[in-house]
Design a protein around this motif. Structure first.
Motif, mmCIF file in Angstrom:
data_model
loop_
_atom_site.group_PDB
_atom_site.id
_atom_site.type_symbol
_atom_site.label_atom_id
_atom_site.label_comp_id
_atom_site.label_asym_id
_atom_site.label_seq_id
_atom_site.Cartn_x
_atom_site.Cartn_y
_atom_site.Cartn_z
ATOM 1 N N GLY A 26 0.796 -1.217 0.000
ATOM 2 C CA GLY A 26 0.000 0.000 0.000
ATOM 3 C C GLY A 26 0.831 1.271 0.000
ATOM 4 N N ASP A 27 2.104 1.147 0.374
ATOM 5 C CA ASP A 27 2.990 2.313 0.387
ATOM 6 C C ASP A 27 3.748 2.482 -0.931
ATOM 7 O OD1 ASP A 27 2.255 3.035 2.925
ATOM 8 O OD2 ASP A 27 3.940 2.031 3.903
ATOM 9 N N MET A 28 3.517 1.572 -1.869
ATOM 10 C CA MET A 28 4.177 1.687 -3.169
ATOM 11 C C MET A 28 3.527 2.816 -3.963
ATOM 12 S SD MET A 28 4.513 -2.182 -4.563
ATOM 13 C CE MET A 28 5.849 -3.234 -4.062
ATOM 14 N N SER A 29 4.321 3.467 -4.777
ATOM 15 C CA SER A 29 3.756 4.448 -5.707
ATOM 16 C C SER A 29 2.867 3.686 -6.685
ATOM 17 C CB SER A 29 4.883 5.164 -6.458
ATOM 18 O OG SER A 29 5.542 4.249 -7.319
ATOM 19 N N PRO A 30 1.879 4.353 -7.283
ATOM 20 C CA PRO A 30 1.029 3.665 -8.266
ATOM 21 C C PRO A 30 1.840 3.028 -9.397
ATOM 22 C CG PRO A 30 0.062 5.775 -7.681
ATOM 23 C CD PRO A 30 1.427 5.726 -7.036
ATOM 24 N N GLU A 31 2.900 3.710 -9.820
ATOM 25 C CA GLU A 31 3.756 3.169 -10.884
ATOM 26 C C GLU A 31 4.411 1.869 -10.433
ATOM 27 O OE1 GLU A 31 7.961 4.231 -13.162
ATOM 28 O OE2 GLU A 31 7.361 5.341 -11.377
ATOM 29 N N THR A 110 13.518 4.471 -8.261
ATOM 30 C CA THR A 110 12.171 4.049 -7.881
ATOM 31 C C THR A 110 12.203 3.225 -6.597
ATOM 32 O OG1 THR A 110 11.489 4.019 -10.196
ATOM 33 C CG2 THR A 110 10.134 2.767 -8.652
ATOM 34 N N VAL A 111 13.133 2.278 -6.529
ATOM 35 C CA VAL A 111 13.237 1.416 -5.342
ATOM 36 C C VAL A 111 13.727 2.226 -4.149
ATOM 37 C CG1 VAL A 111 14.279 -0.667 -4.378
ATOM 38 C CG2 VAL A 111 13.579 -0.639 -6.768
ATOM 39 N N LEU A 115 11.887 2.708 -0.541
ATOM 40 C CA LEU A 115 12.539 2.377 0.738
ATOM 41 C C LEU A 115 12.620 3.604 1.641
ATOM 42 C CD1 LEU A 115 15.391 -0.005 -0.424
ATOM 43 C CD2 LEU A 115 13.221 -0.600 0.654
ATOM 44 N N ASP A 116 12.873 4.761 1.065
ATOM 45 C CA ASP A 116 12.899 5.999 1.858
ATOM 46 C C ASP A 116 11.529 6.272 2.480
ATOM 47 O OD1 ASP A 116 15.560 6.376 1.240
ATOM 48 O OD2 ASP A 116 15.202 7.965 -0.233
ATOM 49 N N ARG A 117 10.469 6.081 1.686
ATOM 50 C CA ARG A 117 9.109 6.293 2.183
ATOM 51 C C ARG A 117 8.791 5.308 3.306
ATOM 52 N NH1 ARG A 117 7.302 7.060 -2.359
ATOM 53 N NH2 ARG A 117 6.773 4.973 -3.034
ATOM 54 N N LEU A 122 10.790 5.309 10.839
ATOM 55 C CA LEU A 122 11.965 4.924 11.626
ATOM 56 C C LEU A 122 12.933 6.100 11.718
ATOM 57 C CD1 LEU A 122 13.734 2.870 13.129
ATOM 58 C CD2 LEU A 122 14.594 2.129 10.885
ATOM 59 N N ALA A 123 13.164 6.786 10.611
ATOM 60 C CA ALA A 123 14.073 7.937 10.624
ATOM 61 C C ALA A 123 13.577 9.018 11.580
ATOM 62 C CB ALA A 123 14.226 8.506 9.206
#
Length: 152
Positions: A26-31, A110-111, A115-117, A122-123
């Motif tokens: 669910g946190d993935m971009s639509p692309e 993209t990856v 991962l940053d999102r 945590l950050a």
């Protein structure tokens, strides 16, 4: 507080962390969602892809060991990712019999953004900790990972 109280308190946090980790899709971009779905890729593929990006060129055996998955399973997941264009297999320059996995340049951003999102909470959390608290947090997570790894 007793050890039992500490364990009960931490045990109540595990399902919350688990729920967060399970909702990565669910946190993935639509692309990214569309690209994963069209290639028939799932959460385990994402774990392999994330590990390869974070670890740099890495062998299938190293991925299997680090993610506590079978060698055959990781080889199949890596094959799926390679056919979909998300991973590349390259000969190890120091041992040409060995194959290393890498994320191709056209997919790194993209990856990395995904991962940053996913890592943003945590950050933010670790920025709130004092240096001593951060050291304790790091030690605790490391000890937990060591215990989990020892189960396999």
């Amino acid at each position: 507080m007793t050890d039992a109280d500490d364990i009960a308190e931490f045990r109540s946090l595990v399902p919350l962390l688990s729920a967060y980790l399970r909702r990565a899709h669910g946190d993935m971009s639509p692309e990214l969602q569309q690209l994963f779905e069209s290639a028939g890729l799932g959460p385990r593929h994402g774990a392999v892809l994330s590990f390869v990006l974070s670890s740099g060129p890495v062998s299938v055996g190293d991925v299997a060991r680090q993610l506590s998955l079978g060698l055959t399973n990781v080889s199949q997941l890596a094959g799926d990712l390679t056919r979909a264009g998300w991973l590349r297999r390259e000969s190890d320059p120091s041992d040409h019999r060995r194959t290393l996995l890498t994320v191709p340049p056209e997919h790194r951003q993209t990856v990395t953004e995904f991962l940053d999102r996913r890592s943003a909470p945590l950050a933010r959390a670790i920025r709130r900790l004092t240096p001593d608290e951060l050291a304790g947090f790091r030690a605790g997570l490391t000890a937990w990972v060591e215990e989990i790894t020892a189960l396999d």
